[in-house]
Design a protein around this motif. Structure first.
Motif, mmCIF file in Angstrom:
data_model
loop_
_atom_site.group_PDB
_atom_site.id
_atom_site.type_symbol
_atom_site.label_atom_id
_atom_site.label_comp_id
_atom_site.label_asym_id
_atom_site.label_seq_id
_atom_site.Cartn_x
_atom_site.Cartn_y
_atom_site.Cartn_z
ATOM 1 N N ALA A 235 1.043 -1.245 0.025
ATOM 2 C CA ALA A 235 -0.325 0.239 -0.220
ATOM 3 C C ALA A 235 0.587 1.255 -0.080
ATOM 4 O O ALA A 235 0.563 2.063 -1.145
ATOM 5 C CB ALA A 235 -1.166 0.175 0.912
ATOM 6 N N LYS A 240 -0.178 5.237 -0.972
ATOM 7 C CA LYS A 240 -0.935 5.572 0.391
ATOM 8 C C LYS A 240 0.092 6.261 1.522
ATOM 9 O O LYS A 240 1.514 5.838 2.285
ATOM 10 C CB LYS A 240 -1.399 4.186 0.744
ATOM 11 N N ALA A 243 -2.620 8.364 6.477
ATOM 12 C CA ALA A 243 -3.933 8.418 7.035
ATOM 13 C C ALA A 243 -5.098 7.445 6.572
ATOM 14 O O ALA A 243 -5.712 6.813 7.128
ATOM 15 C CB ALA A 243 -4.918 9.906 6.498
ATOM 16 N N GLN A 244 -4.287 7.113 4.685
ATOM 17 C CA GLN A 244 -4.930 5.688 4.301
ATOM 18 C C GLN A 244 -4.493 4.813 5.197
ATOM 19 O O GLN A 244 -5.297 4.176 4.465
ATOM 20 C CB GLN A 244 -4.361 6.106 2.625
ATOM 21 N N LYS A 246 -4.212 4.136 8.036
ATOM 22 C CA LYS A 246 -5.098 3.889 8.972
ATOM 23 C C LYS A 246 -6.171 2.978 8.239
ATOM 24 O O LYS A 246 -6.523 2.654 9.339
ATOM 25 C CB LYS A 246 -4.815 5.040 9.933
ATOM 26 N N GLU A 247 -6.542 4.050 7.834
ATOM 27 C CA GLU A 247 -8.180 3.962 7.344
ATOM 28 C C GLU A 247 -8.217 2.679 6.890
ATOM 29 O O GLU A 247 -9.343 1.690 7.587
ATOM 30 C CB GLU A 247 -8.047 5.169 5.757
ATOM 31 N N SER A 248 -7.493 2.124 6.117
ATOM 32 C CA SER A 248 -7.034 0.293 5.393
ATOM 33 C C SER A 248 -6.669 -0.402 6.409
ATOM 34 O O SER A 248 -7.960 -1.474 6.565
ATOM 35 C CB SER A 248 -5.977 0.616 4.158
#
Ligand code: B12
Length: 252
Positions: A235, A240, A243-244, A246-248
Motif C-alpha cells: 500500500a 498511500k 492517514a490512508q 490507518k483508514e485501510s
C-alpha cells in the motif's frame, strides 16, 4: 447392542463428508504447469533440497533465475500463507516453508543478477521483549513478497531502532511486542522519530498490542496478522500516506 453407524448412514442415504487434509487443499492450489507445480509442493512441504532441485532443472531448461523468484517461488509461498491465514496450517509449517523458499531465493540470486528489491523495511521486537516468533514470520513474509528486510532481532533498545531507521531510511518500520510492559517502547520510538523529523509508517503488532494502543501515537498503524505487513508495504508503494494506511488497516 452393537450398531454399525455406517449402515445407518447408507440406509438413510446420508453422504459422509470427507474432510480435506491440508495437503489435499494445497494440491488443489498448485499451478498446473511444471516446474512450478513440483516447486510449490516442495515449498509447502518445507523440502529445501527439492526446491533447489526443481529450480536447477528449470534453469537448465532455459528459465531466467530471477524470473523464477517472482513467477514460481513467490506464488508457491503464497499458497502456504493463504492456508495459514485460513487456519488450515500452523506456525511451524509456515516457518519450514519460508526457510525452504528463502533458500530457493538465495539459489536464484546466486545464479543470476540480484532482483531489485521493492523497498526496504526495518523489523524489530520491542526493548525488553524476547518473544520473536511473530516478528520472524513478519520478516519472512516481507522477504517472500520481495522486500529487503533489515531484521534488528529481539529486545532491541529504542536507541538502536532510531539509529537503524536513520541509517537505512526504510519505507516502513515494524514493531512486535508480546508483553503489556514492553509495548510502551513503541511510543518512545514514535516520539524520537518525530523529534528527528522522520515520518516513517510504523506498523505494530504482537499478542499484547491492540488497535486502541497503536492509535495513541502518530506514526502507528496496527497490524493484526503477520500477512498485514506485506499488504501495508504494498500500500505504501502504491502511494498511500499515513492517514490512508490507518483508514485501510484499522477497524472502525
Ligand atoms: C512462546 C512464549 C515464550 C517463549 C518465547 C520464545 C520466542 N523465541 O519467542 C519464552 C519461553 C522465551 C517466553 C518467555 C517469557 N514469557 Co512468554 N509466551 C510465549 C507464548 C506461549 C507464545 C507467544 C508466541 O510466540 N505466539 C505466537 C506468535 C506467532 O504470535 P505473535 O508474536 O503475537 O505474532 C502474531 C501476530 O500478533 C502478528 N504480529 C506480530 N508482530 C507483528 C508485527 C506486525 C507489523 C504485524 C503486521 C503483525 C504482527 O503476526 C503473528 C501471526 O500472525 C505466550 C502465550 C500466548 N499464548 O501468546 C507467552 C506470553 C507472551 N509470555 C508471557 C510472559 C510473562 C513471559 C515471561 C516474562 C515469563 C517469565 N516470567 O519469565 C518471559 C519474558 C521474557 C522477556 N523479557 O521477554 C506472557 C505475557 C503477558 C503480558 N501480556 O504481558 C504471555 C502472554 C503468557 C501469559 N499468558 O502470561 N515466552
Amino acid at each position: 447392542m452393537d450398531v454399525d453407524p455406517s449402515k445407518i448412514l447408507v440406509r438413510y442415504n446420508v453422504q459422509k463428508e470427507k474432510a480435506q487434509t491440508p495437503e489435499e487443499m494445497a494440491a488443489e492450489m498448485y499451478p498446473s504447469e511444471e516446474p512450478a507445480k513440483t516447486i510449490a509442493a516442495a515449498i509447502f512441504e518445507g523440502e529445501e533440497d527439492d526446491v533447489i532441485e526443481g529450480l536447477e532443472k528449470a534453469i537448465e531448461g532455459g528459465a531466467d533465475p530471477i524470473g523464477l523468484i517472482d513467477d514460481v517461488l513467490m506464488p508457491g509461498m503464497k499458497i502456504v500463507t493463504d492456508l495459514y491465514d485460513q487456519g488450515v496450517i500452523f506456525l511451524p509449517n509456515v516457518m519450514m516453508s519460508a526457510d525452504a523458499m528463502l533458500d530457493g531465493i538465495e539459489f536464484c540470486k546466486e545464479q543470476g543478477a540480484a532482483p531489485k528489491a521493492k523497498g526496504k523495511v526495518v523489523c524489530h521486537v520491542a526493548e525488553g521483549d524476547v518473544h520473536d516468533i511473530g516478528k520472524t514470520i513478519v520478516a519472512a513474509l516481507l522477504r517472500a513478497a520481495g522486500y529487503d528486510v533489515v531484521d534488528l532481532g529481539r529486545d532491541v533498545p529504542v536507541d538502536e531502532v532510531i539509529a537503524a531507521v536513520k541509517k537505512e531510511s526504510p519505507m516502513m518500520l515494524t514493531g512486535t511486542a508480546l508483553m503489556t510492559t514492553t509495548m510502551y517502547a513503541f511510543k518512545e520510538v514514535n516520539d524520537r522519530l518525530l523529534e528527528s523529523g522522520i515520518k516513517v509508517p510504523f506498523q505494530c503488532g504482537g499478542g499484547a498490542v491492540n488497535q486502541d494502543f497503536v492509535t495513541q501515537y502518530e506514526l502507528g498503524v496496527y497490524g493484526e496478522e503477520a500477512a498485514d505487513a506485506p499488504k501495508m508495504a504494498d500500500a505504501i508503494l502504491a502511494g498511500k500516506g499515513l492517514a490512508q494506511l490507518k483508514e485501510s488497516f484499522h477497524k472502525h
